[in-house]
Design a protein around this motif. Structure first.
Motif, PDB file in Angstrom:
ATOM      1  N   THR A  73       0.885  -1.290   0.314  1.00  0.00           N
ATOM      2  CA  THR A  73      -0.253   0.155  -0.341  1.00  0.00           C
ATOM      3  C   THR A  73       0.872   1.496  -0.091  1.00  0.00           C
ATOM      4  O   THR A  73       1.448   1.801   0.847  1.00  0.00           O
ATOM      5  N   GLY A  74       0.903   1.500  -1.443  1.00  0.00           N
ATOM      6  CA  GLY A  74       2.263   3.110  -1.100  1.00  0.00           C
ATOM      7  C   GLY A  74       3.403   2.249  -0.617  1.00  0.00           C
ATOM      8  O   GLY A  74       3.587   1.375  -1.336  1.00  0.00           O
ATOM      9  N   GLY A  75       4.274   2.979  -0.577  1.00  0.00           N
ATOM     10  CA  GLY A  75       5.493   2.102   0.273  1.00  0.00           C
ATOM     11  C   GLY A  75       5.821   1.453   1.872  1.00  0.00           C
ATOM     12  O   GLY A  75       6.278   0.858   1.633  1.00  0.00           O
ATOM     13  N   THR A  76       4.293   1.492   2.094  1.00  0.00           N
ATOM     14  CA  THR A  76       4.312   0.108   2.987  1.00  0.00           C
ATOM     15  C   THR A  76       4.099  -1.214   2.421  1.00  0.00           C
ATOM     16  O   THR A  76       3.083  -0.926   1.702  1.00  0.00           O
ATOM     17  N   VAL A  77       4.859  -2.057   2.766  1.00  0.00           N
ATOM     18  CA  VAL A  77       5.351  -3.819   2.561  1.00  0.00           C
ATOM     19  C   VAL A  77       4.238  -4.453   3.471  1.00  0.00           C
ATOM     20  O   VAL A  77       4.008  -3.827   4.781  1.00  0.00           O
ATOM     21  N   VAL A  78       3.064  -4.942   2.928  1.00  0.00           N
ATOM     22  CA  VAL A  78       2.083  -5.593   3.986  1.00  0.00           C
ATOM     23  C   VAL A  78       2.420  -7.357   3.720  1.00  0.00           C
ATOM     24  O   VAL A  78       2.292  -7.779   2.843  1.00  0.00           O
ATOM     25  N   LEU A  79       2.499  -7.498   5.355  1.00  0.00           N
ATOM     26  CA  LEU A  79       2.781  -8.934   4.715  1.00  0.00           C
ATOM     27  C   LEU A  79       1.255  -9.555   5.531  1.00  0.00           C
ATOM     28  O   LEU A  79       0.459  -9.224   6.593  1.00  0.00           O
ATOM     29  N   LYS A  80       1.184 -10.831   4.970  1.00  0.00           N
ATOM     30  CA  LYS A  80      -0.730 -11.238   5.424  1.00  0.00           C
ATOM     31  C   LYS A  80      -0.141 -12.879   5.449  1.00  0.00           C
ATOM     32  O   LYS A  80       0.595 -13.353   4.766  1.00  0.00           O
ATOM     33  N   GLY A  81      -0.667 -13.913   6.434  1.00  0.00           N
ATOM     34  CA  GLY A  81      -0.955 -15.186   6.364  1.00  0.00           C
ATOM     35  C   GLY A  81       0.307 -15.303   8.514  1.00  0.00           C
ATOM     36  O   GLY A  81      -0.496 -15.115   8.601  1.00  0.00           O
ATOM     37  N   GLU A  82       0.440 -16.820   7.924  1.00  0.00           N
ATOM     38  CA  GLU A  82       1.418 -17.390   8.452  1.00  0.00           C
ATOM     39  C   GLU A  82       2.521 -17.742   8.173  1.00  0.00           C
ATOM     40  O   GLU A  82       2.905 -17.797   7.035  1.00  0.00           O
ATOM     41  N   VAL A  83       3.353 -17.747   9.467  1.00  0.00           N
ATOM     42  CA  VAL A  83       4.911 -17.663   9.254  1.00  0.00           C
ATOM     43  C   VAL A  83       5.231 -19.182  10.610  1.00  0.00           C
ATOM     44  O   VAL A  83       4.327 -18.847  11.347  1.00  0.00           O
ATOM     45  N   SER A  84       6.739 -19.442  10.431  1.00  0.00           N
ATOM     46  CA  SER A  84       6.881 -20.358  11.034  1.00  0.00           C
ATOM     47  C   SER A  84       6.951 -19.977  12.144  1.00  0.00           C
ATOM     48  O   SER A  84       6.597 -20.568  13.549  1.00  0.00           O
ATOM     49  N   ASP A  85       7.949 -18.923  12.662  1.00  0.00           N
ATOM     50  CA  ASP A  85       8.069 -18.529  13.869  1.00  0.00           C
ATOM     51  C   ASP A  85       8.558 -17.076  14.256  1.00  0.00           C
ATOM     52  O   ASP A  85       8.645 -16.433  12.773  1.00  0.00           O
ATOM     53  N   GLN A  86       8.452 -16.992  15.239  1.00  0.00           N
ATOM     54  CA  GLN A  86       9.300 -14.993  15.357  1.00  0.00           C
ATOM     55  C   GLN A  86       9.899 -14.895  14.730  1.00  0.00           C
ATOM     56  O   GLN A  86      10.655 -13.639  14.102  1.00  0.00           O
ATOM     57  N   ALA A  87      10.946 -15.380  14.697  1.00  0.00           N
ATOM     58  CA  ALA A  87      12.587 -15.334  14.092  1.00  0.00           C
ATOM     59  C   ALA A  87      12.202 -14.686  12.527  1.00  0.00           C
ATOM     60  O   ALA A  87      13.081 -14.139  11.489  1.00  0.00           O
ATOM     61  N   THR A  88      11.366 -15.869  11.992  1.00  0.00           N
ATOM     62  CA  THR A  88      10.962 -16.235  10.503  1.00  0.00           C
ATOM     63  C   THR A  88      10.845 -14.482  10.070  1.00  0.00           C
ATOM     64  O   THR A  88      11.103 -14.103   9.940  1.00  0.00           O
ATOM     65  N   LEU A  89       9.457 -14.262  10.924  1.00  0.00           N
ATOM     66  CA  LEU A  89       9.319 -13.107  10.798  1.00  0.00           C
ATOM     67  C   LEU A  89       9.758 -11.603  10.703  1.00  0.00           C
ATOM     68  O   LEU A  89       9.905 -10.930   9.937  1.00  0.00           O
ATOM     69  N   ASP A  90      11.150 -11.927  11.626  1.00  0.00           N
ATOM     70  CA  ASP A  90      11.935 -10.422  12.315  1.00  0.00           C
ATOM     71  C   ASP A  90      13.081 -10.741  10.916  1.00  0.00           C
ATOM     72  O   ASP A  90      12.911  -9.440  10.304  1.00  0.00           O
ATOM     73  N   LYS A  91      12.957 -11.859  10.483  1.00  0.00           N
ATOM     74  CA  LYS A  91      14.190 -11.482   9.051  1.00  0.00           C
ATOM     75  C   LYS A  91      12.948 -11.489   8.080  1.00  0.00           C
ATOM     76  O   LYS A  91      13.687 -10.608   7.709  1.00  0.00           O
ATOM     77  N   MET A  92      12.309 -11.853   7.708  1.00  0.00           N
ATOM     78  CA  MET A  92      11.167 -11.252   6.814  1.00  0.00           C
ATOM     79  C   MET A  92      11.373  -9.718   6.839  1.00  0.00           C
ATOM     80  O   MET A  92      11.086  -8.844   5.171  1.00  0.00           O
ATOM     81  N   VAL A  93      11.124  -9.070   8.042  1.00  0.00           N
ATOM     82  CA  VAL A  93      10.193  -8.154   7.976  1.00  0.00           C
ATOM     83  C   VAL A  93      11.818  -6.801   7.937  1.00  0.00           C
ATOM     84  O   VAL A  93      11.937  -6.214   7.615  1.00  0.00           O
ATOM     85  N   SER A  94      12.998  -7.450   7.915  1.00  0.00           N
ATOM     86  CA  SER A  94      13.902  -7.169   7.921  1.00  0.00           C
ATOM     87  C   SER A  94      15.152  -6.987   6.993  1.00  0.00           C
ATOM     88  O   SER A  94      15.110  -6.038   6.045  1.00  0.00           O
ATOM     89  N   VAL A  95      14.685  -8.309   5.682  1.00  0.00           N
ATOM     90  CA  VAL A  95      14.581  -8.185   3.692  1.00  0.00           C
ATOM     91  C   VAL A  95      14.148  -7.139   3.373  1.00  0.00           C
ATOM     92  O   VAL A  95      14.096  -6.162   2.973  1.00  0.00           O
ATOM     93  N   ALA A  96      12.644  -7.319   4.105  1.00  0.00           N
ATOM     94  CA  ALA A  96      11.847  -6.036   3.524  1.00  0.00           C
ATOM     95  C   ALA A  96      12.038  -4.520   3.664  1.00  0.00           C
ATOM     96  O   ALA A  96      12.129  -3.828   2.872  1.00  0.00           O
ATOM     97  N   GLN A  97      12.007  -4.419   5.223  1.00  0.00           N
ATOM     98  CA  GLN A  97      12.584  -2.822   5.238  1.00  0.00           C
ATOM     99  C   GLN A  97      14.238  -2.977   4.095  1.00  0.00           C
ATOM    100  O   GLN A  97      14.685  -1.333   4.187  1.00  0.00           O
ATOM    101  N   GLY A  98      14.659  -3.236   4.137  1.00  0.00           N
ATOM    102  CA  GLY A  98      16.099  -2.753   3.544  1.00  0.00           C
ATOM    103  C   GLY A  98      15.659  -2.774   1.517  1.00  0.00           C
ATOM    104  O   GLY A  98      16.869  -2.484   1.060  1.00  0.00           O
ATOM    105  N   VAL A  99      14.210  -3.111   1.296  1.00  0.00           N
ATOM    106  CA  VAL A  99      14.325  -2.821  -0.001  1.00  0.00           C
ATOM    107  C   VAL A  99      14.177  -1.158  -0.085  1.00  0.00           C
ATOM    108  O   VAL A  99      13.119  -0.396   0.227  1.00  0.00           O
ATOM    109  N   SER A 100      14.163  -1.148  -1.396  1.00  0.00           N
ATOM    110  CA  SER A 100      14.321   0.349  -1.640  1.00  0.00           C
ATOM    111  C   SER A 100      13.297   0.886  -2.274  1.00  0.00           C
ATOM    112  O   SER A 100      11.522   0.088  -3.151  1.00  0.00           O
ATOM    113  N   GLY A 101      12.695   2.095  -1.134  1.00  0.00           N
ATOM    114  CA  GLY A 101      10.822   2.589  -1.506  1.00  0.00           C
ATOM    115  C   GLY A 101       9.932   1.594  -0.361  1.00  0.00           C
ATOM    116  O   GLY A 101       8.761   2.592  -0.369  1.00  0.00           O
ATOM    117  N   ALA A 102      10.839   0.939   0.171  1.00  0.00           N
ATOM    118  CA  ALA A 102       9.658   0.448   1.376  1.00  0.00           C
ATOM    119  C   ALA A 102       9.908   1.283   2.196  1.00  0.00           C
ATOM    120  O   ALA A 102      10.624   2.072   3.107  1.00  0.00           O
TER     121      ALA A 102
END
Length: 113
Positions: A73-102
């Motif tokens: 939604t604009g520059g906000t990356v929206v993650l939806k659904g289910e992940v296996s554990d909090q560490a994985t979600l934290d990594k996904m957030v970190s990776v997504a934040q590193g993408v230009s425009g996020a």
């Protein structure tokens, strides 16, 4: 099956990059906003989400997360659904934040477990 294939039905283009430089003008003739830059620098309404999916494809330990979707939604990356554990979600957030425009990553529609 990779993120790009599962979410957008496409194979990774040969020239695809997580942070390409814009190569054309926006439809209005102006500069392409960072969140609308596609995989190869073209204008793409879902450019940020596709580039985040490509970034996830480049992380081998994120390959098994098949119950999560990426949108934007604009520059906000929206993650939806289910992940296996909090560490994985934290990594996904970190990776997504590193993408230009996020500008932010929304995880309120993600369950862990």
């Amino acid at each position: 099956m990779g993120w790009l294939q599962r979410l957008f039905g496409m194979e990774k283009p040969a020239e695809a990059q997580v942070d390409p430089a814009p190569v054309e003008a926006a439809p209005d003739g102006g500069e392409i906003p960072p969140e609308r830059v596609g995989l190869s620098g073209e204008y793409d309404q879902s450019g940020l989400a596709k580039r985040v999916a490509l970034a996830f494809d480049q992380e081998p330990d994120l390959a098994d997360e098949e119950r999560l979707w990426v949108a934007q939604t604009g520059g906000t990356v929206v993650l939806k659904g289910e992940v296996s554990d909090q560490a994985t979600l934290d990594k996904m957030v970190s990776v997504a934040q590193g993408v230009s425009g996020a500008t932010s990553v929304a995880t309120d529609q993600v369950t862990v477990g």
